[in-house]
Design a protein around this motif. Structure first.
Motif, PDB file in Angstrom:
ATOM      1  N   ILE A   1       0.841  -1.195   0.000  1.00  0.00           N
ATOM      2  CA  ILE A   1       0.000   0.000   0.000  1.00  0.00           C
ATOM      3  C   ILE A   1       0.877   1.246   0.000  1.00  0.00           C
ATOM      4  O   ILE A   1       1.721   1.422   0.877  1.00  0.00           O
ATOM      5  CB  ILE A   1      -0.954  -0.016   1.216  1.00  0.00           C
ATOM      6  N   LEU A   2       0.679   2.103  -0.995  1.00  0.00           N
ATOM      7  CA  LEU A   2       1.476   3.329  -1.115  1.00  0.00           C
ATOM      8  C   LEU A   2       0.933   4.444  -0.233  1.00  0.00           C
ATOM      9  O   LEU A   2       1.688   5.143   0.427  1.00  0.00           O
ATOM     10  CB  LEU A   2       1.502   3.790  -2.573  1.00  0.00           C
ATOM     11  N   CYS A   3      -0.371   4.626  -0.262  1.00  0.00           N
ATOM     12  CA  CYS A   3      -1.008   5.666   0.540  1.00  0.00           C
ATOM     13  C   CYS A   3      -2.522   5.469   0.484  1.00  0.00           C
ATOM     14  O   CYS A   3      -3.010   4.554  -0.188  1.00  0.00           O
ATOM     15  CB  CYS A   3      -0.639   7.067   0.037  1.00  0.00           C
ATOM     16  N   GLU A   4      -3.241   6.328   1.188  1.00  0.00           N
ATOM     17  CA  GLU A   4      -4.700   6.224   1.253  1.00  0.00           C
ATOM     18  C   GLU A   4      -5.336   7.498   0.709  1.00  0.00           C
ATOM     19  O   GLU A   4      -4.860   8.607   0.981  1.00  0.00           O
ATOM     20  CB  GLU A   4      -5.137   6.010   2.711  1.00  0.00           C
ATOM     21  N   VAL A   5      -6.383   7.340  -0.077  1.00  0.00           N
ATOM     22  CA  VAL A   5      -7.193   8.488  -0.503  1.00  0.00           C
ATOM     23  C   VAL A   5      -8.240   8.702   0.581  1.00  0.00           C
ATOM     24  O   VAL A   5      -9.024   7.794   0.875  1.00  0.00           O
ATOM     25  CB  VAL A   5      -7.885   8.235  -1.853  1.00  0.00           C
ATOM     26  N   THR A   6      -8.253   9.874   1.188  1.00  0.00           N
ATOM     27  CA  THR A   6      -9.151  10.090   2.325  1.00  0.00           C
ATOM     28  C   THR A   6     -10.199  11.174   2.086  1.00  0.00           C
ATOM     29  O   THR A   6     -11.157  11.276   2.852  1.00  0.00           O
ATOM     30  CB  THR A   6      -8.354  10.445   3.593  1.00  0.00           C
ATOM     31  N   GLY A   7     -10.022  11.989   1.052  1.00  0.00           N
ATOM     32  CA  GLY A   7     -10.989  13.060   0.838  1.00  0.00           C
ATOM     33  C   GLY A   7     -11.090  13.493  -0.605  1.00  0.00           C
ATOM     34  O   GLY A   7     -10.095  13.520  -1.333  1.00  0.00           O
ATOM     35  N   TYR A   8     -12.319  13.822  -1.023  1.00  0.00           N
ATOM     36  CA  TYR A   8     -12.589  14.329  -2.375  1.00  0.00           C
ATOM     37  C   TYR A   8     -13.585  15.468  -2.234  1.00  0.00           C
ATOM     38  O   TYR A   8     -14.632  15.321  -1.602  1.00  0.00           O
ATOM     39  CB  TYR A   8     -13.163  13.204  -3.233  1.00  0.00           C
ATOM     40  N   GLY A   9     -13.221  16.611  -2.807  1.00  0.00           N
ATOM     41  CA  GLY A   9     -14.117  17.758  -2.776  1.00  0.00           C
ATOM     42  C   GLY A   9     -14.265  18.343  -4.159  1.00  0.00           C
ATOM     43  O   GLY A   9     -13.349  18.273  -4.980  1.00  0.00           O
TER      44      GLY A   9
END
Length: 405
Positions: A252-260
């Protein structure tokens, strides 16, 4: 309960390099990928500046039948996706056994349209066009080709949202997985860079005329910026349900946590600090963080007088006095247009993975509008854990994404 969404693979093909290793080196060195295409001046452009992107050699990688329907940006997208799947540890057998989606943002394909029209104007016989032009010229050319080549059987569509397209594609893939509708989605952005593709953009007078020094022409946030520089290529990301990634032992490279997102609702080419602020606020609210939590902001700033000013105002309203470093990688890449929202997330992931912040190059003369901003004007060696990436486009479309290490 909402699913967590992670990034397990990334791929890139553009003016900074033909894979993530080359691009990482360029980002860290602050190396520009911008040059001159003199043929544009002969053709009638006001500016010959462009990102220099090498066309991939697909013979030997894809058979002729698959290559026939691929437009230029589809070739770039194939190379980026190939790298992203390899990094994610996804084999052809995995793709055949699992349902994987595909959402890309890409511009129209001008070359096949112009070539087909030339044949028709000269020969007046549609039977001479062959079968390739239709698949090359459709706006969904990238997703239809990738889905065919990689046997993708999940969600499959193209996002067309001007220069926020690549970012929105990631946001939509993120939402699909978070809601449990898909376990894995290939997302990204692609942009052609041929002679025909940017003539109408050049007509607006939006391009820099600083042709005497191409690598210093793109100057985000600099007082003497005089316009953007067109560029392109493709970026691809494998988005995946966290539990699904764990179960198969993925890195796992990173996490997507938000979209606006937001829309300005104003003039077709008019930026808005209010619209930009709303998209950023929504992304941070979605990620349950505040401006104080952001380590780095990859700004949209394209090196235009007006666009940079309005984004600067928005960033000042939210991040003035905060610790977040800010830079626009477009000083190195130029404006990768429909690809940019995806490529800039890839650049941010590479910074996370390698503990540095890429510089906002060519910032030589401060603009008072940007005094509140914490601009990174040289490479900064530091841990990067939380990133906000901004993308804005014609028609007032705004997208912001938060990724966390």
């Amino acid at each position: 309960m909402q699913k967590r969404v992670v990034i397990t693979g990334i791929g890139i093909w553009g003016c900074l390099g033909k894979d993530t290793k080359e691009v990482t080196e360029s980002l860290r060195a602050g190396r520009s990928g911008i040059g001159l295409d003199e043929e544009r001046l002969t053709y009638g452009y006001q500016s010959a500046l462009t990102g220099i992107v090498e066309r991939p050699k697909l013979k030997g990688l894809l058979d002729r039948r698959l290559r026939t329907g691929m437009a230029e940006e589809g070739e770039y997208a194939f190379m980026a996706s190939r790298e992203a799947f390899a990094m994610a540890g996804i084999t052809e057998d995995d793709l055949l056994k699992n349902e994987v989606g595909c959402i890309f943002g890409n511009d129209s394909s001008l070359t096949p349209v112009i070539e087909a029209a030339a044949i028709m104007n000269e020969k007046h016989d549609s039977q001479l066009l062959g079968s390739g032009y239709i698949f090359q010229s459709m706006n969904s050319t990238v997703t239809m080709n990738l889905s065919t080549i990689f046997h993708l059987r999940g969600i499959n569509f193209t996002v067309s949202a001007a220069c926020a397209s690549g970012s929105h594609s990631i946001g939509l893939g993120f939402m699909m997985i978070r809601q449990g509708l898909q376990d894995m989605v290939l997302c990204g952005g692609a942009q052609e860079v041929n002679l025909y593709s940017m003539a109408t953009f050049d007509a607006l007078g939006a391009f820099s005329k600083r042709m005497d020094d191409p690598q210093r022409a793109s100057r985000p946030f600099d007082r003497d910026r005089d316009g953007l520089i067109p560029s392109g290529g493709a970026a691809a990301l494998v988005l995946e349900d966290y539990d699904h990634a764990l179960a198969r032992g993925a890195n796992i490279l990173c996490e997507v946590t938000g979209y606006g997102f937001s829309s300005n609702g104003g003039g077709i080419s008019q930026p808005s600090d209010d619209g930009s602020v709303l998209a950023m606020q929504r992304a941070m609210t979605d990620a349950a963080i505040s401006p104080a939590d952001i380590d780095y902001i990859n700004a949209h700033a394209t090196s235009t007088p007006q666009g940079d000013m309005f984004e600067g105002k928005a960033l000042g309203r939210l991040f003035g006095g905060e610790r977040a470093w800010i830079s626009s990688t477009k000083g190195m890449t130029g404006h990768e247009c429909w690809m940019a929202g995806a490529s800039e997330v890839v650049y941010s992931v590479l910074m996370m993975q390698n503990d540095f912040i890429a510089p906002n190059i060519n910032f030589e003369n401060p603009d008072p509008h940007f005094d509140p901003l914490h601009l990174a004007t040289e490479t900064i060696e530091t841990e990067v854990r939380t990133v906000l990436s901004n993308s804005f486009g014609f028609g007032g479309t705004n997208s912001a994404l938060v990724i966390r290490k």
